[in-house]
Scaffold this active site. Structure first.
Site, PDB file in Angstrom:
ATOM      1  CG  HIS A 153      -1.916   1.272   1.072  1.00 32.03           C
ATOM      2  ND1 HIS A 153      -1.872   2.430   1.428  1.00 32.03           N
ATOM      3  CD2 HIS A 153      -3.220   0.904   0.801  1.00 32.03           C
ATOM      4  CE1 HIS A 153      -2.854   2.765   1.374  1.00 32.03           C
ATOM      5  NE2 HIS A 153      -3.850   2.248   0.640  1.00 32.03           N
ATOM      6  CD  GLU A 177      -4.718   1.876  -3.067  1.00 31.42           C
ATOM      7  OE1 GLU A 177      -5.735   1.872  -2.499  1.00 31.42           O
ATOM      8  OE2 GLU A 177      -3.749   1.682  -2.538  1.00 31.42           O
TER       9      GLU A 177
END
Length: 248
Positions: free
Chosen positions: A95, A165
């Site tokens: 992430h 992302e």
């Protein structure tokens, strides 16, 4: 119509307590959830057990990180074996907050991916460029390098979901337009076809993350190469159900 099953992950990040998470879980359990969507809730480590006990079986539970070995003198870390022991079956790796707040490298993320998969824990592998990288025109270079670091450590792609992302759209309220997101997803699929295999390119789910809301999810979900979402802030709200049902 894609044969890839729609996948929606909720990343609760470092949020919630037993009271607020119980309320959220009760809302999710009582919500009408599309059977055509695989749903995974990413709980804080300390609440993995709690989330698994309270969530209905139709929801899987994910950790938000893990380490690259099974056990040992690694204070503060958790292993895939521990994740499984809590009844969770997925882990989010790479992430952008792990990369940019905690300084995790592509190499370390790749090692974590390899170990999690060897322990039969599913991996949601995150990739994405920062704003200055997009403005410099190196989006593809950045996301391909990040994808390669993951792909080099994958033998069985059935347990892997890729999450694109764009860092500039996480928690900022800025969303990539459906066209911008689709363009990167399509390029990622082409990269997989060239560098892994055509079968993997066709079957692997590439989901989008970055300020996804009940208002933006339908148009994003309609794109041919967007197979779901990794949702941050909105996954803590009732609108998460609308996002799960974006394809309905």
């Amino acid at each position: 119509m894609s044969s890839r099953k729609f996948f929606v992950g909720g990343n609760w990040k470092m949020n919630g307590d037993k009271k607020s998470l119980t309320e959220l879980i009760n809302t999710l359990n009582s919500g009408k959830i599309s059977a055509d969507t695989e749903v995974v809730c990413g709980a804080p480590t300390i609440y993995l057990d709690f989330a698994r006990q309270k969530l209905d079986a139709k929801f899987a539970v994910s950790a938000q990180n893990c380490y690259k070995v099974a056990k040992g003198a690694f204070t503060g870390e958790i292993s895939p074996a521990m994740i499984k022991d809590c009844g969770a079956t997925w882990v989010i790796l790479g992430h952008s907050e792990r990369r940019h707040v905690f300084g995790e490298s592509d190499e370390l993320i790749g090692q974590k991916v390899a170990h999690a998969l060897s322990e039969n824990v599913g991996v949601i592998g995150c990739i994405g460029e920062k704003l200055d990288q997009r403005e410099a025109g190196i989006t593809e270079k950045v996301v391909f390098e990040q994808t390669k670091a993951i792909a080099d450590n994958v033998k069985d792609w059935s347990k892997v979901v890729l999450a694109y992302e764009p860092v500039w759209a996480i928690g900022t309220g800025k969303t990539a337009t459906p066209e911008q997101a689709q363009e990167v997803h399509k390029k990622l699929r082409e990269w997989l076809k060239t560098n892994v295999s055509e079968d993997v390119a066709k079957s692997v789910r590439i989901i989008y993350g970055g300020s996804v809301t009940g208002g933006t999810c339908k148009e994003l979900g309609a794109q041919p190469d967007i197979d779901g979402f990794l949702v941050g802030g909105a996954s803590l709200k009732p609108e998460f159900i609308d996002i799960i049902n974006a394809k309905q």
